[in-house]
Structures are given as structure tokens and as C-alpha cells.
Design a protein around this motif. Structure first.
Motif, PDB file in Angstrom:
ATOM      1  N   LEU A 297       0.792  -1.226   0.000  1.00 30.87           N
ATOM      2  CA  LEU A 297       0.000   0.000   0.000  1.00 30.87           C
ATOM      3  C   LEU A 297       0.831   1.285   0.000  1.00 30.87           C
ATOM      4  O   LEU A 297       0.531   2.216  -0.747  1.00 30.87           O
ATOM      5  CB  LEU A 297      -0.953  -0.004   1.199  1.00 30.87           C
ATOM      6  N   THR A 298       1.848   1.363   0.832  1.00 29.33           N
ATOM      7  CA  THR A 298       2.610   2.604   0.958  1.00 29.33           C
ATOM      8  C   THR A 298       3.303   3.010  -0.343  1.00 29.33           C
ATOM      9  O   THR A 298       3.225   4.176  -0.734  1.00 29.33           O
ATOM     10  CB  THR A 298       3.624   2.503   2.111  1.00 29.33           C
ATOM     11  N   PRO A 299       3.981   2.095  -1.045  1.00 32.92           N
ATOM     12  CA  PRO A 299       4.681   2.517  -2.273  1.00 32.92           C
ATOM     13  C   PRO A 299       3.743   3.110  -3.328  1.00 32.92           C
ATOM     14  O   PRO A 299       4.164   3.959  -4.112  1.00 32.92           O
ATOM     15  CB  PRO A 299       5.327   1.226  -2.778  1.00 32.92           C
ATOM     16  N   ALA A 300       2.478   2.693  -3.340  1.00 29.54           N
ATOM     17  CA  ALA A 300       1.529   3.189  -4.339  1.00 29.54           C
ATOM     18  C   ALA A 300       0.718   4.383  -3.837  1.00 29.54           C
ATOM     19  O   ALA A 300      -0.080   4.939  -4.586  1.00 29.54           O
ATOM     20  CB  ALA A 300       0.574   2.056  -4.741  1.00 29.54           C
ATOM     21  N   ARG A 301       0.937   4.789  -2.601  1.00 29.21           N
ATOM     22  CA  ARG A 301       0.154   5.895  -2.024  1.00 29.21           C
ATOM     23  C   ARG A 301       0.514   7.200  -2.708  1.00 29.21           C
ATOM     24  O   ARG A 301       1.673   7.552  -2.836  1.00 29.21           O
ATOM     25  CB  ARG A 301       0.433   5.976  -0.525  1.00 29.21           C
ATOM     26  N   ASP A 302      -0.510   7.932  -3.151  1.00 25.35           N
ATOM     27  CA  ASP A 302      -0.300   9.178  -3.885  1.00 25.35           C
ATOM     28  C   ASP A 302      -0.652  10.365  -2.991  1.00 25.35           C
ATOM     29  O   ASP A 302      -1.782  10.843  -2.981  1.00 25.35           O
ATOM     30  CB  ASP A 302      -1.152   9.182  -5.148  1.00 25.35           C
ATOM     31  N   ILE A 303       0.314  10.815  -2.209  1.00 26.50           N
ATOM     32  CA  ILE A 303       0.144  11.954  -1.302  1.00 26.50           C
ATOM     33  C   ILE A 303       1.234  12.965  -1.624  1.00 26.50           C
ATOM     34  O   ILE A 303       2.416  12.629  -1.667  1.00 26.50           O
ATOM     35  CB  ILE A 303       0.255  11.511   0.173  1.00 26.50           C
ATOM     36  N   THR A 304       0.846  14.200  -1.831  1.00 26.49           N
ATOM     37  CA  THR A 304       1.814  15.250  -2.155  1.00 26.49           C
ATOM     38  C   THR A 304       2.314  15.923  -0.875  1.00 26.49           C
ATOM     39  O   THR A 304       1.667  15.834   0.175  1.00 26.49           O
ATOM     40  CB  THR A 304       1.178  16.323  -3.059  1.00 26.49           C
ATOM     41  N   PRO A 305       3.434  16.624  -0.948  1.00 22.33           N
ATOM     42  CA  PRO A 305       3.937  17.335   0.236  1.00 22.33           C
ATOM     43  C   PRO A 305       2.933  18.343   0.782  1.00 22.33           C
ATOM     44  O   PRO A 305       2.875  18.587   1.981  1.00 22.33           O
ATOM     45  CB  PRO A 305       5.196  18.039  -0.271  1.00 22.33           C
ATOM     46  N   GLY A 306       2.097  18.922  -0.082  1.00 22.79           N
ATOM     47  CA  GLY A 306       1.111  19.903   0.346  1.00 22.79           C
ATOM     48  C   GLY A 306       0.027  19.354   1.259  1.00 22.79           C
ATOM     49  O   GLY A 306      -0.705  20.107   1.888  1.00 22.79           O
ATOM     50  N   HIS A 307      -0.055  18.038   1.339  1.00 24.61           N
ATOM     51  CA  HIS A 307      -1.036  17.401   2.216  1.00 24.61           C
ATOM     52  C   HIS A 307      -0.707  17.656   3.691  1.00 24.61           C
ATOM     53  O   HIS A 307      -1.592  17.636   4.539  1.00 24.61           O
ATOM     54  CB  HIS A 307      -1.074  15.903   1.925  1.00 24.61           C
ATOM     55  N   PHE A 308       0.571  17.881   3.988  1.00 24.65           N
ATOM     56  CA  PHE A 308       1.021  18.112   5.361  1.00 24.65           C
ATOM     57  C   PHE A 308       1.499  19.546   5.520  1.00 24.65           C
ATOM     58  O   PHE A 308       1.869  20.196   4.549  1.00 24.65           O
ATOM     59  CB  PHE A 308       2.150  17.127   5.717  1.00 24.65           C
ATOM     60  N   GLN A 309       1.498  20.022   6.754  1.00 23.50           N
ATOM     61  CA  GLN A 309       1.954  21.371   7.060  1.00 23.50           C
ATOM     62  C   GLN A 309       2.878  21.314   8.269  1.00 23.50           C
ATOM     63  O   GLN A 309       2.761  20.418   9.115  1.00 23.50           O
ATOM     64  CB  GLN A 309       0.772  22.273   7.401  1.00 23.50           C
ATOM     65  N   ALA A 310       3.767  22.283   8.367  1.00 22.25           N
ATOM     66  CA  ALA A 310       4.623  22.387   9.549  1.00 22.25           C
ATOM     67  C   ALA A 310       3.744  22.435  10.786  1.00 22.25           C
ATOM     68  O   ALA A 310       2.724  23.118  10.808  1.00 22.25           O
ATOM     69  CB  ALA A 310       5.506  23.623   9.452  1.00 22.25           C
ATOM     70  N   GLY A 311       4.104  21.665  11.784  1.00 26.59           N
ATOM     71  CA  GLY A 311       3.339  21.601  13.022  1.00 26.59           C
ATOM     72  C   GLY A 311       2.417  20.404  13.121  1.00 26.59           C
ATOM     73  O   GLY A 311       1.992  20.037  14.217  1.00 26.59           O
ATOM     74  N   ASP A 312       2.090  19.767  11.983  1.00 28.86           N
ATOM     75  CA  ASP A 312       1.231  18.584  12.023  1.00 28.86           C
ATOM     76  C   ASP A 312       1.894  17.473  12.835  1.00 28.86           C
ATOM     77  O   ASP A 312       3.098  17.248  12.729  1.00 28.86           O
ATOM     78  CB  ASP A 312       0.964  18.038  10.610  1.00 28.86           C
TER      79      ASP A 312
END
Length: 144
Positions: A20-35
């Protein structure tokens, strides 16, 4: 998920495929400093467990040649700060649909494999390079 402070220090090592993880499509913008995030590493009883960290700042993730995040592990350890790819991370500080879907898929994939086993199990997906880069085994195998 079991919080890091309540788990034993040395999990049993049981290499388990992670499709699952290798195919996960999440961009850096999904997270923010402080999360607050978790890097899932395995199973403990009937729950997933992993390393809880805080997102600090954007950072280049050398193993994948992609944008990643600098992460801080409040428990310190060998390396207090590491850099990880966004697909390795799951929100703890908020319930976002993408992370919840991923978390549920990981539970559906892993928990039946270890049903009835109360041992803390490290599935062997991650290593940390000498440069402080968290790398998933699938990324390491691809030569990135």
C-alpha cells in the motif's frame, strides 16, 4: 494506534510485504509544519503502531528524489530529526479523509495476518540512512 510511550522498547521483527505505501499518492502539500504524524511500522495486538513525530519543515527526500518533510521525533533516539516522503506519513493531529482511508487499508491488510498475536511486531518497512533520510524498503529496492 498504540502511543509510543506505552509500547515495549524492542519489537519482534517480522518482515511483511507492504503493497500500500509505495503506491500511495500523497503530495507534500497534504502536510503542514506543526502537524503531528505517525510513520506506521507494524502491529501491536489488534492495533497498528508506529513512530509519532511532528512535521517541521519542507526538505528534499534524497532516496526518492522528491519533496519531503523534515520530521522531529520528540523521544529523540539515534536521530531526533529525519526526512521522510509524504506517502510514509499519517496524520495524528487531524482526521483527514486521505489518511483515514490509508489507515483503514493498512488495518485491513495487516491485522488479519497477526490476529491473536499480542506481540509487538515490526514489519521491517523502514530504515534510516546515514544522512537522516527515512527510506521505505520499496524505495530502497528501486535504487532511489
Amino acid at each position: 494506534m498504540i502511543p509510543p510511550s506505552s509500547r515495549p522498547p524492542t519489537p519482534a521483527f517480522a518482515p511483511t510485504p507492504d503493497p500500500l505505501t509505495p503506491a500511495r499518492d500523497i503530495t507534500p502539500g497534504h502536510f503542514q509544519a506543526g502537524d503531528q504524524i505517525v510513520v506506521l511500522k507494524g502491529v501491536a495486538g489488534r492495533e497498528l503502531w508506529g513512530d509519532a513525530m511532528r512535521v517541521v519543515a519542507p526538505s528534499w527526500h534524497t532516496p526518492t528524489d522528491e519533496d519531503g518533510w523534515r520530521l522531529r521525533n520528540a523521544n529523540g533516539g539515534a536521530q531526533t530529526y529525519i526526512t521522510g516522503h509524504p506517502r510514509y506519513l499519517v496524520h495524528r493531529s487531524r482526521r483527514c479523509p486521505d489518511c483515514l482511508l490509508y489507515l483503514r487499508a493498512m488495518e485491513d491488510h495487516l491485522l488479519p495476518k497477526y490476529a491473536g498475536d499480542d506481540t509487538l511486531i515490526d514489519c521491517g518497512w523502514y530504515a534510516t540512512t546515514a544522512l537522516g533520510q527515512l527510506v521505505h524498503v520499496a524505495d530502497a529496492r528501486n535504487g532511489r
